[in-house]
Design a protein around this motif. Structure first.
Motif, PDB file in Angstrom:
ATOM      1  N   PRO A   5       0.865  -1.201   0.222  1.00 60.26           N
ATOM      2  CA  PRO A   5       0.101   0.166   0.015  1.00 60.26           C
ATOM      3  C   PRO A   5       0.887   1.207  -0.138  1.00 60.26           C
ATOM      4  CG  PRO A   5      -0.819  -1.607   1.494  1.00 60.26           C
ATOM      5  CD  PRO A   5       0.402  -2.199   0.910  1.00 60.26           C
ATOM      6  N   LEU A   6       2.104   1.209   0.735  1.00 58.29           N
ATOM      7  CA  LEU A   6       2.871   2.318   0.566  1.00 58.29           C
ATOM      8  C   LEU A   6       3.518   2.585  -0.638  1.00 58.29           C
ATOM      9  CD1 LEU A   6       4.671   2.011   4.248  1.00 58.29           C
ATOM     10  CD2 LEU A   6       2.569   3.395   3.620  1.00 58.29           C
ATOM     11  N   ALA A   7       3.752   1.627  -1.332  1.00 56.29           N
ATOM     12  CA  ALA A   7       4.500   1.659  -2.344  1.00 56.29           C
ATOM     13  C   ALA A   7       3.480   2.114  -3.732  1.00 56.29           C
ATOM     14  CB  ALA A   7       4.889   0.287  -3.193  1.00 56.29           C
ATOM     15  N   ALA A   8       2.232   1.917  -3.539  1.00 57.91           N
ATOM     16  CA  ALA A   8       0.963   2.342  -4.319  1.00 57.91           C
ATOM     17  C   ALA A   8       0.834   3.720  -4.051  1.00 57.91           C
ATOM     18  CB  ALA A   8      -0.384   1.487  -4.013  1.00 57.91           C
ATOM     19  N   ALA A 142       6.440   5.794   4.087  1.00 63.39           N
ATOM     20  CA  ALA A 142       5.816   6.532   2.938  1.00 63.39           C
ATOM     21  C   ALA A 142       6.053   7.480   2.134  1.00 63.39           C
ATOM     22  CB  ALA A 142       4.147   7.149   3.570  1.00 63.39           C
ATOM     23  N   ALA A 143       6.712   8.518   2.907  1.00 57.80           N
ATOM     24  CA  ALA A 143       7.574   9.617   2.341  1.00 57.80           C
ATOM     25  C   ALA A 143       8.862   8.908   1.423  1.00 57.80           C
ATOM     26  CB  ALA A 143       8.072  10.565   3.317  1.00 57.80           C
ATOM     27  N   ALA A 144       9.609   8.061   2.077  1.00 56.77           N
ATOM     28  CA  ALA A 144      10.512   7.355   1.274  1.00 56.77           C
ATOM     29  C   ALA A 144      10.099   6.925  -0.075  1.00 56.77           C
ATOM     30  CB  ALA A 144      11.222   6.341   2.031  1.00 56.77           C
ATOM     31  N   TRP A 145       8.961   6.196  -0.043  1.00 55.78           N
ATOM     32  CA  TRP A 145       8.581   5.517  -1.239  1.00 55.78           C
ATOM     33  C   TRP A 145       8.160   6.538  -2.280  1.00 55.78           C
ATOM     34  CZ3 TRP A 145       8.640   1.058  -3.357  1.00 55.78           C
ATOM     35  CH2 TRP A 145       8.951  -0.041  -2.712  1.00 55.78           C
ATOM     36  N   ARG A 146       7.582   7.508  -1.630  1.00 57.43           N
ATOM     37  CA  ARG A 146       7.119   8.840  -2.738  1.00 57.43           C
ATOM     38  C   ARG A 146       8.502   9.473  -3.287  1.00 57.43           C
ATOM     39  NH1 ARG A 146       5.046  12.412   0.964  1.00 57.43           N
ATOM     40  NH2 ARG A 146       6.733  13.273   1.278  1.00 57.43           N
ATOM     41  N   GLU A 147       9.450   9.775  -2.427  1.00 54.60           N
ATOM     42  CA  GLU A 147      10.634  10.406  -2.999  1.00 54.60           C
ATOM     43  C   GLU A 147      11.487   9.607  -3.871  1.00 54.60           C
ATOM     44  OE1 GLU A 147      10.440  13.758  -2.917  1.00 54.60           O
ATOM     45  OE2 GLU A 147       8.743  13.574  -1.361  1.00 54.60           O
ATOM     46  N   ALA A 148      11.476   8.376  -3.377  1.00 56.07           N
ATOM     47  CA  ALA A 148      12.232   7.270  -4.240  1.00 56.07           C
ATOM     48  C   ALA A 148      11.513   7.324  -5.633  1.00 56.07           C
ATOM     49  CB  ALA A 148      12.254   5.989  -3.692  1.00 56.07           C
ATOM     50  N   GLY A 190      -0.321   5.542 -11.810  1.00 57.29           N
ATOM     51  CA  GLY A 190      -0.339   6.001 -10.537  1.00 57.29           C
ATOM     52  C   GLY A 190      -1.378   6.527  -9.937  1.00 57.29           C
ATOM     53  N   LEU A 191      -2.378   7.301 -10.797  1.00 59.78           N
ATOM     54  CA  LEU A 191      -3.599   7.412 -10.137  1.00 59.78           C
ATOM     55  C   LEU A 191      -4.343   6.611  -9.616  1.00 59.78           C
ATOM     56  CD1 LEU A 191      -4.870  10.352  -9.333  1.00 59.78           C
ATOM     57  CD2 LEU A 191      -5.970  10.497 -11.358  1.00 59.78           C
ATOM     58  N   ILE A 192      -4.484   5.485 -10.334  1.00 56.91           N
ATOM     59  CA  ILE A 192      -5.453   4.248  -9.965  1.00 56.91           C
ATOM     60  C   ILE A 192      -4.750   3.805  -8.683  1.00 56.91           C
ATOM     61  CG2 ILE A 192      -5.768   1.715 -10.626  1.00 56.91           C
ATOM     62  CD1 ILE A 192      -6.174   2.786 -13.481  1.00 56.91           C
ATOM     63  N   LEU A 193      -3.475   3.644  -8.599  1.00 57.99           N
ATOM     64  CA  LEU A 193      -2.629   2.854  -7.510  1.00 57.99           C
ATOM     65  C   LEU A 193      -3.247   3.845  -6.332  1.00 57.99           C
ATOM     66  CD1 LEU A 193       0.687   1.984  -8.960  1.00 57.99           C
ATOM     67  CD2 LEU A 193      -1.190   0.302  -8.377  1.00 57.99           C
ATOM     68  N   LEU A 194      -3.125   5.272  -6.263  1.00 59.98           N
ATOM     69  CA  LEU A 194      -3.425   6.008  -5.243  1.00 59.98           C
ATOM     70  C   LEU A 194      -4.885   5.878  -4.794  1.00 59.98           C
ATOM     71  CD1 LEU A 194      -2.284   8.383  -3.128  1.00 59.98           C
ATOM     72  CD2 LEU A 194      -3.136   9.714  -5.300  1.00 59.98           C
ATOM     73  N   LEU A 195      -5.564   6.062  -5.827  1.00 60.56           N
ATOM     74  CA  LEU A 195      -7.168   5.905  -5.331  1.00 60.56           C
ATOM     75  C   LEU A 195      -7.525   4.577  -4.829  1.00 60.56           C
ATOM     76  CD1 LEU A 195      -8.637   8.346  -8.299  1.00 60.56           C
ATOM     77  CD2 LEU A 195      -8.277   9.018  -5.759  1.00 60.56           C
ATOM     78  N   HIS A 196      -7.267   3.467  -5.140  1.00 60.52           N
ATOM     79  CA  HIS A 196      -7.557   2.076  -5.135  1.00 60.52           C
ATOM     80  C   HIS A 196      -6.741   1.078  -4.493  1.00 60.52           C
ATOM     81  CE1 HIS A 196     -10.974   3.037  -7.866  1.00 60.52           C
ATOM     82  NE2 HIS A 196     -10.102   3.508  -8.745  1.00 60.52           N
ATOM     83  N   PHE A 197      -5.670   1.480  -4.108  1.00 59.20           N
ATOM     84  CA  PHE A 197      -4.692   0.709  -3.351  1.00 59.20           C
ATOM     85  C   PHE A 197      -3.746   1.136  -2.205  1.00 59.20           C
ATOM     86  CE2 PHE A 197      -5.469  -1.370  -7.597  1.00 59.20           C
ATOM     87  CZ  PHE A 197      -6.020  -2.447  -7.499  1.00 59.20           C
TER      88      PHE A 197
END
Length: 414
Positions: A5-8, A142-148, A190-197
């Motif tokens: 979920p954090l990677a999504a 979560a911040a690490a996944w976002r910035e990576a 990316g948007l599908i992953l954010l909204l659904h996963f």
């Protein structure tokens, strides 16, 4: 919280970073060099568009909070994604060419649409990360996944357009169309992953957003964040000049930048764990000390110092990971639990863009000191001082402000 979920959540950072670099770096050369728009006109349009981009962010943050409370955030994000994909494609494929008012107007329109849609998505992503959980380890991961993901997007944006234009058998415009198509696919994914996963953003639906009033804890973060962002933006603005006219290895620029950004990605897990042990403010302060103690050595570098400059890129890149991941975590913890986060991140985004705008003054400063691009040794030590010493002073100033305004207050007994 599980990793998937954090990677999504973080994946959307990749396409958002992919669009930012070409717009800032490649679009000016595309319009002035490839399409024939007059250089002064191109510069004026870019300046006006960036001012518009900077001042609109707090308002967009407020709008995002309103849409979230009305349970219409998903619709707003899809609309922003569609506008961003179409405008980014249109930026490279204008229906007109030549130095005409119509082409200048097209550039202004595409930039305005790109900046607005990108800000909506980026501010939402930051606010989403701030509200998914109050747990510090999860926030930092979560911040690490976002910035990576963002750093991966920067690397892709650095490599793919150049590769497509040089290796592909079609004209440059088609190469950029292919790049824009790939970006659009990643944006949708990316948007599908954010909204659904991704982990949910808990929203009090139907409750009108309160008036935004930054708490003292939030306001204490503004100045160190701005000064630190400026310490990063100045060398970013001057890096290619330093590599070409001080190291005298312009052909190595791509490799140096790749080392810098990949090191930033590699350092993210280290700073994440350190933040969980000693707190994000202290970990961020440690990264400032590391960056200053390594980057200052660029003052003494000269022609052919490839290995030494590569080492600086490696160590400074490691510190970059903390600069990217930890300040948003600090802001997330400072925002009151009953406050709406997007408006706060709108101000945060304004500060980052203000630092980028101010960093542009480094160029006239260098010209005043006698530096001339393409002329090795011009201006004496001016390039080394502005590129290496000035950011170091700013970084130390940011550390001092952070220490006295944030870290010292954390150490005071309740």
């Amino acid at each position: 919280m599980k990793t998937l979920p954090l990677a999504a959540y973080g994946f959307l950072g990749m396409p958002l970073a992919m669009v930012a670099l070409p717009v800032y770096v490649q679009a000016p050369a595309w319009y002035a060099g490839h399409l024939g728009l007059a250089l002064p006109v191109t510069g004026f349009v870019l300046f006006a568009a960036r001012i518009f981009d900077t001042v609109q962010d707090p308002w967009l943050g407020r709008m995002i909070d309103v849409m979230a409370r009305k349970t219409a955030l998903g619709l707003a994000l899809w609309l922003a994604a569609i506008v961003l994909a179409l405008a980014f494609t249109g930026l490279w494929l204008p229906p007109i060419a030549g130095s005409t008012p119509a082409l200048a107007g097209w550039l202004a329109l595409m930039l305005a649409l790109i900046y607005s849609a990108h800000s909506v998505l980026n501010i939402t992503l930051l606010a989403w990360g701030a509200r998914m959980t109050p747990d510090l380890p999860t926030l930092t991961r979560a911040a690490a996944w976002r910035e990576a993901s963002g750093l991966a997007g920067v690397v892709l944006a650095s490599v793919l357009p150049v590769w497509l234009m040089t290796a592909a058998p079609w004209p440059p415009a088609q190469s950029m169309a292919v790049f824009a198509g790939g970006f659009a696919l990643l944006l949708i994914m990316g948007l599908i992953l954010l909204l659904h996963f991704a982990p949910l953003w808990p929203i009090r639906a139907g409750v009108p957003p309160a008036r935004v009033r930054a708490s003292p804890a939030v306001r204490r973060l503004w100045l160190p964040y701005l000064v630190n962002a400026l310490s990063i933006a100045i060398p970013a603005t001057l890096a290619l000049f330093f590599i070409a006219d001080r190291i005298l290895k312009p052909q190595w620029a791509g490799l140096f930048l790749a080392v810098y950004f990949l090191s930033g990605a590699a350092g993210l897990p280290v700073w994440t764990r350190l933040a969980q042990r000693i707190g994000p403010a202290r970990a961020w302060g440690c990264s400032m000390v590391l960056a200053t103690s390594t980057f200052v050595w660029t003052i003494f570098l000269g022609a052919g110092d490839v290995l030494a400059y590569g080492a600086v890129c490696l160590l400074a890149g490691l510190a970059l990971g903390a600069d990217l991941a930890l300040p948003p975590v600090l802001l997330a913890r400072a925002i009151p639990p009953d406050a709406d986060p997007a408006a706060h991140y709108g101000v945060w985004s304004l500060l980052a863009k203000l630092a980028t705008a101010i960093s542009g003054l480094a160029l006239p400063l260098l010209a005043w000191l006698g530096y001339r691009p393409g002329v090795a040794g011009s201006g004496g030590s001016a390039l080394g001082l502005v590129y290496g010493a000035l950011p170091g002073v700013l970084k130390l100033l940011a550390f001092a402000i952070l220490y006295f305004q944030v870290i010292a207050k954390e150490e005071q007994p309740a």
